[in-house]
Design an enzyme around this catalytic site. Structure first.
Site, PDB file in Angstrom:
ATOM      1  N   LYS A  42      -1.843  43.632 -27.365  1.00 30.61           N
ATOM      2  CA  LYS A  42      -0.295  43.981 -27.060  1.00 30.61           C
ATOM      3  C   LYS A  42      -0.131  44.442 -25.964  1.00 30.61           C
ATOM      4  CE  LYS A  42      -0.175  47.488 -29.330  1.00 30.61           C
ATOM      5  NZ  LYS A  42       1.211  47.534 -30.569  1.00 30.61           N
ATOM      6  N   TYR A 102       2.227  40.712 -28.629  1.00 33.77           N
ATOM      7  CA  TYR A 102       3.069  41.787 -28.499  1.00 33.77           C
ATOM      8  C   TYR A 102       4.095  42.093 -27.803  1.00 33.77           C
ATOM      9  CZ  TYR A 102       0.955  40.729 -33.484  1.00 33.77           C
ATOM     10  OH  TYR A 102       0.200  40.009 -35.310  1.00 33.77           O
ATOM     11  N   ARG A 110      -8.312  45.974 -31.289  1.00 29.09           N
ATOM     12  CA  ARG A 110      -8.807  44.359 -31.766  1.00 29.09           C
ATOM     13  C   ARG A 110      -8.456  42.774 -30.409  1.00 29.09           C
ATOM     14  NH1 ARG A 110      -2.803  44.123 -34.417  1.00 29.09           N
ATOM     15  NH2 ARG A 110      -2.269  46.309 -33.371  1.00 29.09           N
ATOM     16  N   GLU A 127       5.837  38.900 -31.952  1.00 37.18           N
ATOM     17  CA  GLU A 127       5.936  39.724 -32.845  1.00 37.18           C
ATOM     18  C   GLU A 127       7.773  38.814 -33.904  1.00 37.18           C
ATOM     19  OE1 GLU A 127       7.727  41.849 -29.108  1.00 37.18           O
ATOM     20  OE2 GLU A 127       6.010  41.182 -30.245  1.00 37.18           O
ATOM     21  N   ASP A 162       9.481  53.334 -34.361  1.00 34.55           N
ATOM     22  CA  ASP A 162      11.110  53.408 -33.826  1.00 34.55           C
ATOM     23  C   ASP A 162      10.486  54.792 -33.415  1.00 34.55           C
ATOM     24  OD1 ASP A 162      11.294  50.444 -33.602  1.00 34.55           O
ATOM     25  OD2 ASP A 162      12.298  50.614 -35.693  1.00 34.55           O
ATOM     26  N   ASP A 205      14.927  48.979 -51.283  1.00 37.31           N
ATOM     27  CA  ASP A 205      15.505  48.010 -49.639  1.00 37.31           C
ATOM     28  C   ASP A 205      16.983  48.345 -50.659  1.00 37.31           C
ATOM     29  OD1 ASP A 205      13.472  45.248 -48.273  1.00 37.31           O
ATOM     30  OD2 ASP A 205      15.823  44.844 -48.585  1.00 37.31           O
ATOM     31  N   HIS A 222       7.415  43.472 -27.856  1.00 40.44           N
ATOM     32  CA  HIS A 222       7.712  44.908 -27.772  1.00 40.44           C
ATOM     33  C   HIS A 222       8.672  44.948 -26.605  1.00 40.44           C
ATOM     34  CE1 HIS A 222       6.206  45.020 -32.045  1.00 40.44           C
ATOM     35  NE2 HIS A 222       4.986  44.885 -31.781  1.00 40.44           N
ATOM     36  N   SER A 235      18.459  50.675 -51.931  1.00 40.04           N
ATOM     37  CA  SER A 235      18.492  51.519 -50.936  1.00 40.04           C
ATOM     38  C   SER A 235      19.804  52.370 -50.675  1.00 40.04           C
ATOM     39  CB  SER A 235      18.044  51.250 -49.859  1.00 40.04           C
ATOM     40  OG  SER A 235      17.533  52.404 -48.381  1.00 40.04           O
TER      41      SER A 235
END
Length: 388
Positions: A89, A108, A30, A132, A284, A212, A110, A234
């Site tokens: 990224k 992003y 990207r 994000e 994760d 959910d 993270h 959920s």
């Protein structure tokens, strides 16, 4: 008089130099700013520097950037000259030495998943804004949503690929076919990525079960999807039923970084059919799926407890042009606000942009990262005031 006023207005404009480097993360194709967005930025009086080849992976040529008003600049010079670095990224180790104090990094990030990067950006004293984490008045995350939808759709397509026998799968076509049982796809989470996965899975005719904790989210999903999708709370009982029956389990929820428990434990995989597959969009490590560890497009799958796992942490890169166009368009208003007003004013005036502030002149301003990595947290407003 009008001409004189325009001259004075122009004199007050501060030109910001915005750098667009070529992504160096493995299998990342990207680009953060498309030629169209670059043209808009330059029309606002700012300068855009683009590393040669930055747009190649998304189908944008260097000539298109030049025609948009951007300048092609080699990597080291781009990092040295730009006031704001706009990436897709997170920052890689090779980029650490190229950054400087006060430089704006918009990507992003993270940060809670990358301790080394977090410590490096704190030491460098950059202003790091995590795309994000920028939210909106409705509590959604507008810069995360387009990538999440693509990630969800890509997750189903990955399952469709790896359930083929020629790729080591059970040879099950994830579609409704007369004469054979219809596959069951279980999806955890009715958010953007969950809905992306469900849209394709349901359109292929599969039996889709969405899980959910939110009744409102389940109702919204029910109103958007066809009758071959069902919507369950959920809870442990429903999850166990899905684990036993599903051909593919797709996890689409981000796990609280401070939690030590898991939604799907290692021993739960023994409940699943040997031919079943797990796709973890969230990636994760040790999160909702205990056995998840991030993989790349070059080496995307592995087995744990006999169950095939697909945990690629940048699924949208496989659809790089679509992803780049949507990412660039959603980022553009925030980039222009920072460029036109200056980063401090933009952050003070916009609480949603400020929500994405992770680093400010050596202060860690993102609570989730501070809690997970046990690093001192400083409130964003306090950090900005401290820098005055």
């Amino acid at each position: 008089m009008l001409a004189g006023r325009l001259i004075k207005i122009r004199e007050r404009i501060v030109v910001m130099i915005i750098g667009v480097p070529k992504e160096i993360k493995k299998n990342e194709h990207r680009v953060a700013i498309t030629p169209s967005s670059a043209e808009t930025i330059t029309r606002h009086g700012h300068k855009v520097l683009v590393e040669p080849g930055a747009g190649n992976g998304s189908g944008f040529t260097d000539d298109q950037y030049v025609e948009s008003g951007a300048e092609l600049t080699v990597r080291d010079l781009l990092y040295n000259k730009c006031d704001m670095l706009v990436k897709v990224k997170e920052i890689e180790e090779a980029e650490y030495p190229l950054l400087r104090e006060g430089q704006i990094v918009f990507a992003y990030l993270h940060s809670n998943a990358h301790r080394d990067m977090t410590e490096a950006l704190l030491a460098k004293g950059v202003i790091g804004i995590a795309c994000e984490d920028i939210d909106d008045a409705g509590g959604s995350f507008p810069l995360l949503a387009p990538a999440s939808i693509l990630a969800g759709k890509g997750a189903f397509l990955a399952a469709l690929h790896y359930t083929q026998s020629i790729y080591g799968g059970p040879g099950v076509l994830l579609s409704r076919v007369a004469g054979v049982p219809t596959p069951r796809i279980a999806i955890i989470g009715c958010g953007w990525s969950g809905m992306g996965a469900a849209e394709l899975a349901a359109s292929f005719g599969n039996r889709v079960t969405m899980l959910d904790v939110s009744k409102a989210a389940l109702e919204r999903a029910k109103n958007q999807l066809p009758p071959n999708a069902e919507f369950l709370f959920s809870n442990r009982s429903n999850l166990v039923d899905c684990l036993r029956d599903c051909d593919v389990l797709i996890n689409c929820i981000l796990w609280d970084k401070t939690r030590k428990d898991h939604l799907v434990n290692r021993e739960d995989l023994r409940l699943m059919k040997p031919s079943a597959m797990i796709v973890d969009v969230a990636c994760d490590e040790g999160g909702a799926i205990e056995t998840c560890r991030s993989t790349s497009h070059g080496d995307p799958v592995y087995r744990e407890e006999g169950i095939l796992h697909y945990c690629v942490d940048n699924i949208p890169s496989a659809f790089s042009k679509t992803a780049s166009v949507t990412f660039s368009a959603e980022c553009l208003p925030f980039i222009l606000a920072i460029a036109n007003k200056g980063v401090k004013t933009a952050l003070l005036e916009d609480s949603h942009l400020r929500r994405g502030l992770s680093f400010y002149y050596g202060s860690l301003t993102l609570l989730e990262t501070a809690e997970k990595l046990a690093i001192k947290y400083v409130d964003a407003l306090e950090a900005i005031r401290m820098s005055e």
